[in-house]
Design a protein around this motif. Structure first.
Motif, short mmCIF file in Angstrom:
data_model
loop_
_atom_site.label_atom_id
_atom_site.label_comp_id
_atom_site.label_asym_id
_atom_site.label_seq_id
_atom_site.Cartn_x
_atom_site.Cartn_y
_atom_site.Cartn_z
N LYS A 61 0.93 -1.18 -0.02
CA LYS A 61 -0.08 -0.03 -0.02
C LYS A 61 1.12 1.33 -0.07
O LYS A 61 0.57 2.16 -0.71
N ALA A 62 1.97 1.27 0.87
CA ALA A 62 2.98 2.38 0.93
C ALA A 62 3.82 2.69 -0.37
O ALA A 62 3.74 3.87 -0.82
N THR A 63 4.02 1.61 -0.85
CA THR A 63 4.70 1.63 -2.29
C THR A 63 3.90 2.26 -3.32
O THR A 63 4.39 2.99 -4.19
N VAL A 64 2.58 1.63 -3.52
CA VAL A 64 1.64 2.20 -4.37
C VAL A 64 1.26 3.77 -4.12
O VAL A 64 1.50 4.53 -5.02
N ALA A 65 1.27 4.20 -3.10
CA ALA A 65 1.04 5.73 -2.61
C ALA A 65 2.34 6.45 -3.05
O ALA A 65 1.97 7.73 -3.67
N SER A 66 3.22 5.99 -3.03
CA SER A 66 4.64 6.63 -3.31
C SER A 66 4.67 6.64 -4.85
O SER A 66 5.16 7.65 -5.32
N LYS A 102 8.56 9.07 1.63
CA LYS A 102 7.40 8.79 1.40
C LYS A 102 6.96 7.64 2.16
O LYS A 102 5.92 7.55 3.00
N ILE A 103 7.50 6.45 1.71
CA ILE A 103 7.35 4.99 2.34
C ILE A 103 7.42 5.03 3.68
O ILE A 103 6.84 4.59 4.50
N PRO A 159 0.75 4.76 10.02
CA PRO A 159 0.26 3.98 9.02
C PRO A 159 -1.47 4.49 8.59
O PRO A 159 -2.01 4.02 7.71
N GLU A 160 -1.92 5.19 9.63
CA GLU A 160 -3.37 5.76 9.36
C GLU A 160 -3.20 6.45 8.26
O GLU A 160 -4.23 6.63 7.41
N ASN A 161 -2.04 7.27 7.72
CA ASN A 161 -2.00 7.89 6.42
C ASN A 161 -2.13 7.08 5.17
O ASN A 161 -2.71 7.37 4.10
N LEU A 162 -1.95 5.70 5.58
CA LEU A 162 -2.55 4.97 4.33
C LEU A 162 -3.80 4.90 3.78
O LEU A 162 -4.25 4.68 2.61
#
Length: 415
Positions: free
Chosen positions: A249-254, A400-401, A408-411
């Motif tokens: 999830k973090a990778t996709v957002a980045s 960013k990751i 993690p709430e930012n995810l």
């Protein structure tokens, strides 16, 4: 007569190796029945026959390389089946045949006995055992079976190999590989998949301007969240809440914020992909494979975890299909499961970015000027192609990751 040819397998696969003939010369095959297992760069494929008949010739032996379009076997479509009906007809012919001399051998029976003896020479073994023995250069007749019925299994081959390594027999090798007098060595032929992995890794090193940047992530918040939610998560979705869904999830957002890391070079053009198919590196028995989680940006934590679990199981049981491995836009690899504290991952071409996860380790971290705490820390590495990704962009991507995983709430806010 009909020819069995190697069909088109996939756009990137033009050849393979005969791993095992599932049918032998003289065997009758039905239309659609599997006759040969082909080992390709990515997966093993069983090829079936488009015709019914008797195999009268095999053009290639096990271990030989074949290309798409090659004729690998000849089938006589007029050949008779060796099933029960054919056996009954054979018995009728024997009954109605003229009397033979008392001591004259029945030619059909002699042929049948010879065929049975030939079959008995080939030990009964599972496909996995045959494959491992072939790769290690072992004769199945030399391997004792634990199975009371004499079937050789993969663990029998492994045990035999372990004993051979512990008590190696000196082997003479010509050329530079030869050791000093009677020094024990073992020579293994590289599997097609290992040869392909080696070739592609060298190509990546030679054709890209690969560079790696590092950071570390405090996983306290993620671990607390998993601890609170893991039981409820498992009860609801029947899958465990792991770290990979958080990192995916973090990778996709980045990637959405830094799109050049989700691109590839094609000639003088950049192909910036607006979809997010994330490859997850899995250590299979024959080497590293990278099955792909499709449309990771549209999937929930549970869907990502289920996809990863399914793909990992397929990799372990050698059931990955070509479609499972094609088209990834970015890759995540987790050396931490093997204890790696820090490493430099190599790009999975033609992708231009790969994220390396590592072992979680408690380390003392300065909270402020006065306080220190032991925190679960992970080093992360981003290897990237410097031809299209600048250092500032790469460092910002990794930061960013880090920010997303430390809160993690930012995810959820990132969608």
């Amino acid at each position: 007569m009909a020819e069995i040819k190697v069909p088109e397998l996939a756009e990137s696969i033009t050849e393979g190796t005969i791993a095992e003939w599932l049918k032998n010369v003289g065997d009758y095959v039905e239309k659609g029945e599997y006759i040969v297992e082909l080992e390709t760069d990515k997966v093993n494929i069983e090829l079936n026959s488009d015709y019914a008949g008797k195999i009268i010739e095999q053009k290639f032996s096990e271990g030989e390389t074949v290309k798409v379009g090659d004729t690998i076997a000849i089938i006589d479509e007029s050949g008779e089946s060796t099933g029960p009906a054919a056996e009954n007809k054979q018995e009728e012919r024997v009954t109605e045949s003229p009397k033979q001399e008392p001591n004259a051998p029945d030619q059909e029976n002699v042929a049948a006995i010879q065929k049975e003896e030939k079959k008995e020479e080939r030990p009964i073994a599972s496909p996995a055992a045959r494959k491992l023995a072939r790769e290690k250069g072992l004769n199945l007749n030399d391997i004792p079976a634990i199975d009371p019925f004499g079937r050789i299994r993969k663990q029998d081959v492994t045990s035999f190999l372990d004993e051979s390594i512990q008590k190696p027999t000196p082997k003479t090798v010509k050329g530079p590989a030869a050791a000093a007098d009677s020094k024990p060595i073992i020579v293994e032929k590289m599997s097609r998949r290992r040869q392909t992995i080696a070739k592609r890794l060298v190509e990546v090193k030679q054709t890209t301007a690969m560079l790696t940047t590092f950071n570390e992530i405090d996983l306290t918040a993620v671990m607390d969240l998993r601890k609170r939610r893991k039981d409820q998560f498992f009860e609801e979705y029947d899958v465990r809440l792991g770290f990979m869904s958080f990192f995916t999830k973090a990778t996709v957002a980045s990637l959405k914020k830094f799109p050049y890391l989700n691109a590839e070079i094609q000639g003088d053009n950049l192909l910036i992909k607006k979809f997010y198919d994330v490859g997850v590196a899995v250590a299979a028995e024959e080497g590293l494979v990278v099955p792909v989680v499709r449309d990771a940006d549209r999937k929930s934590f549970a869907e990502i975890e289920m996809d990863i679990a399914s793909l990992a199981e397929k990799a372990r049981t050698n059931k990955l299909a070509l479609k499972d491995l094609q088209g990834g836009t970015f890759t995540i690899t987790n050396g931490g499961v093997f204890g790696s504290l820090l490493s430099t991952p190599i790009l999975n071409g033609p992708q231009v970015g790969i994220l390396g996860m590592h072992k979680i380790q408690l380390r003392p971290i300065a909270i402020d000027k006065e306080r220190m705490e032991n925190r679960p820390m992970m080093y992360v590495a981003l290897s990237y192609d410097h031809r299209i990704v600048d250092g500032k962009e790469a460092v910002s991507f990794l930061s960013k990751i880090k920010d997303l995983l430390e809160d993690p709430e930012n995810l959820l806010l990132e969608g």
